[in-house]
Design a protein around this motif. Structure first.
Motif, PDB file in Angstrom:
ATOM      1  N   LYS A 242       0.694  -1.190   0.013  1.00 50.20           N
ATOM      2  CA  LYS A 242      -0.017  -0.114  -0.075  1.00 50.20           C
ATOM      3  C   LYS A 242       0.894   1.243  -0.113  1.00 50.20           C
ATOM      4  O   LYS A 242       0.299   2.504   0.012  1.00 50.20           O
ATOM      5  N   VAL A 243       2.176   1.207   0.251  1.00 55.18           N
ATOM      6  CA  VAL A 243       3.016   2.379   0.449  1.00 55.18           C
ATOM      7  C   VAL A 243       4.333   1.921  -0.430  1.00 55.18           C
ATOM      8  O   VAL A 243       5.080   1.045  -0.346  1.00 55.18           O
ATOM      9  N   LEU A 244       4.740   3.277  -1.068  1.00 56.21           N
ATOM     10  CA  LEU A 244       6.295   3.327  -1.670  1.00 56.21           C
ATOM     11  C   LEU A 244       6.908   4.444  -1.045  1.00 56.21           C
ATOM     12  O   LEU A 244       6.089   5.591  -0.781  1.00 56.21           O
ATOM     13  N   MET A 245       8.182   4.413  -0.667  1.00 64.67           N
ATOM     14  CA  MET A 245       8.685   5.334  -0.053  1.00 64.67           C
ATOM     15  C   MET A 245      10.176   5.231  -0.565  1.00 64.67           C
ATOM     16  O   MET A 245      10.673   4.385  -0.888  1.00 64.67           O
ATOM     17  N   GLY A 246      10.801   6.742  -0.583  1.00 62.71           N
ATOM     18  CA  GLY A 246      12.181   6.819  -1.048  1.00 62.71           C
ATOM     19  C   GLY A 246      12.584   8.137  -1.148  1.00 62.71           C
ATOM     20  O   GLY A 246      12.130   9.064  -0.266  1.00 62.71           O
ATOM     21  N   ALA A 247      13.479   8.537  -1.817  1.00 67.48           N
ATOM     22  CA  ALA A 247      13.830   9.911  -1.918  1.00 67.48           C
ATOM     23  C   ALA A 247      13.986  10.654  -3.221  1.00 67.48           C
ATOM     24  O   ALA A 247      14.016  10.041  -4.198  1.00 67.48           O
ATOM     25  N   LEU A 248      13.632  11.669  -3.132  1.00 66.81           N
ATOM     26  CA  LEU A 248      13.477  12.505  -4.349  1.00 66.81           C
ATOM     27  C   LEU A 248      14.625  12.803  -5.306  1.00 66.81           C
ATOM     28  O   LEU A 248      15.830  12.933  -4.554  1.00 66.81           O
ATOM     29  N   PRO A 249      14.731  12.669  -6.432  1.00 66.77           N
ATOM     30  CA  PRO A 249      16.010  13.147  -7.198  1.00 66.77           C
ATOM     31  C   PRO A 249      16.130  14.247  -7.289  1.00 66.77           C
ATOM     32  O   PRO A 249      15.023  15.294  -6.914  1.00 66.77           O
ATOM     33  N   ALA A 250      17.302  15.024  -7.483  1.00 67.67           N
ATOM     34  CA  ALA A 250      17.679  16.143  -7.320  1.00 67.67           C
ATOM     35  C   ALA A 250      16.702  17.084  -8.433  1.00 67.67           C
ATOM     36  O   ALA A 250      16.528  16.587  -9.435  1.00 67.67           O
ATOM     37  N   GLY A 251      16.168  18.072  -7.809  1.00 64.57           N
ATOM     38  CA  GLY A 251      15.446  18.940  -8.846  1.00 64.57           C
ATOM     39  C   GLY A 251      14.126  18.733  -8.656  1.00 64.57           C
ATOM     40  O   GLY A 251      13.028  19.263  -9.394  1.00 64.57           O
ATOM     41  N   ALA A 252      13.523  17.681  -8.226  1.00 65.01           N
ATOM     42  CA  ALA A 252      12.023  17.211  -8.116  1.00 65.01           C
ATOM     43  C   ALA A 252      11.315  17.988  -7.343  1.00 65.01           C
ATOM     44  O   ALA A 252      11.665  18.158  -6.125  1.00 65.01           O
ATOM     45  N   THR A 253      10.150  18.278  -7.490  1.00 66.12           N
ATOM     46  CA  THR A 253       9.216  19.024  -6.477  1.00 66.12           C
ATOM     47  C   THR A 253       7.854  18.427  -6.419  1.00 66.12           C
ATOM     48  O   THR A 253       7.083  18.628  -5.624  1.00 66.12           O
ATOM     49  N   ALA A 254       7.746  17.199  -7.114  1.00 67.45           N
ATOM     50  CA  ALA A 254       6.441  16.545  -7.125  1.00 67.45           C
ATOM     51  C   ALA A 254       6.505  15.064  -7.392  1.00 67.45           C
ATOM     52  O   ALA A 254       7.532  14.836  -8.219  1.00 67.45           O
ATOM     53  N   ILE A 255       5.833  14.154  -6.974  1.00 63.04           N
ATOM     54  CA  ILE A 255       5.909  12.834  -7.515  1.00 63.04           C
ATOM     55  C   ILE A 255       4.599  12.137  -7.118  1.00 63.04           C
ATOM     56  O   ILE A 255       3.663  12.609  -6.499  1.00 63.04           O
ATOM     57  N   GLU A 256       4.635  11.115  -8.373  1.00 63.81           N
ATOM     58  CA  GLU A 256       3.163  10.346  -8.129  1.00 63.81           C
ATOM     59  C   GLU A 256       3.293   9.103  -8.757  1.00 63.81           C
ATOM     60  O   GLU A 256       4.365   8.719  -9.574  1.00 63.81           O
ATOM     61  N   ALA A 257       2.246   8.178  -8.753  1.00 63.37           N
ATOM     62  CA  ALA A 257       2.161   6.939  -9.093  1.00 63.37           C
ATOM     63  C   ALA A 257       1.074   6.382 -10.040  1.00 63.37           C
ATOM     64  O   ALA A 257       0.032   7.059  -9.554  1.00 63.37           O
ATOM     65  N   ARG A 258       1.214   6.045 -11.258  1.00 71.62           N
ATOM     66  CA  ARG A 258       0.137   5.846 -11.863  1.00 71.62           C
ATOM     67  C   ARG A 258       0.171   4.428 -11.707  1.00 71.62           C
ATOM     68  O   ARG A 258       0.652   3.351 -11.922  1.00 71.62           O
ATOM     69  N   LEU A 259      -1.090   3.766 -11.013  1.00 69.85           N
ATOM     70  CA  LEU A 259      -1.541   2.388 -10.666  1.00 69.85           C
ATOM     71  C   LEU A 259      -1.766   1.772 -11.977  1.00 69.85           C
ATOM     72  O   LEU A 259      -2.276   2.284 -12.962  1.00 69.85           O
ATOM     73  N   VAL A 260      -1.733   0.326 -11.798  1.00 61.99           N
ATOM     74  CA  VAL A 260      -2.180  -0.644 -12.831  1.00 61.99           C
ATOM     75  C   VAL A 260      -3.555  -0.368 -13.358  1.00 61.99           C
ATOM     76  O   VAL A 260      -3.942  -0.538 -14.371  1.00 61.99           O
TER      77      VAL A 260
END
Length: 195
Positions: A131-149
């Protein structure tokens, strides 16, 4: 012609009396069920901060990893998630709960980041806790999203360094994760890790 006696005219047969009594009992039972007070549950609401502290105290890892510092807090209805990172060794701990307390907590080593692209934590936990993904943003990233199956898009939460993409009602397994910059341009895309 014989006229019925008054006591015979008003009397009811045995089977009819039984049916009448049964109907009265069924009606009384239905009224009692409708008016019955709600069943008390043993669960009482627990303040989220208290539940999160209990989750951390119940951590299963025997090795000390330094002081865990809260980096993210996410709410979805009555469900919540908090992400903590150790100030010493490279360690991340995640707690999930609802209004009645925590229902899951797990920790993972923060692996060395790749030279480029998205950096996920958790390894096999990405499948074990889908139910969860966790990690560190790459340099310069200001947003993150996941497109589910399923095609649904989940927007992640981040603090500028660490991110979590979470939904208590959807699995992130098999998702495609995209980090974008302030201008909306894609900085990195990667599939969610699998075990």
């Amino acid at each position: 012609m014989t006229e019925p006696r008054p006591d015979q005219a008003t009397s009811t047969s045995g089977p009819a009396r039984f049916m009448l009594a049964l109907c009265v009992l069924m009606l009384a039972g239905a009224v009692w069920l409708i008016a019955m007070p709600e069943e008390d549950t043993d669960e009482e609401p627990v303040p989220q901060a208290q539940a999160a502290a209990e989750c951390l105290a119940a951590g299963e890892d025997p090795e000390p990893h330094g002081t865990l510092v809260e980096r993210l807090a996410v709410q979805a209805g009555d469900d919540w998630l908090r992400l903590y990172v150790a100030d010493g060794r490279r360690w991340v701990y995640l707690c999930e709960g609802n209004q009645y307390g925590h229902y899951q907590g797990f920790g993972s080593i923060i692996e060395e980041p790749p030279t480029q692209g998205l950096h996920f934590f958790g390894g096999w936990d990405a499948v074990a806790k889908p139910k969860v993904l966790m990690g560190a943003l790459p340099a310069g990233a200001t947003a993150i999203e996941a497109r589910l199956v399923s095609g649904e898009v989940l927007r992640g939460t981040h603090d500028g360094t660490y991110f979590a993409i979470w939904s208590p009602d959807a699995t992130v397994e098999g998702a495609t994760v995209t980090a974008t910059g302030a201008d909306g341009k894609v900085i990195a895309t990667a599939p969610a890790p699998v075990g």
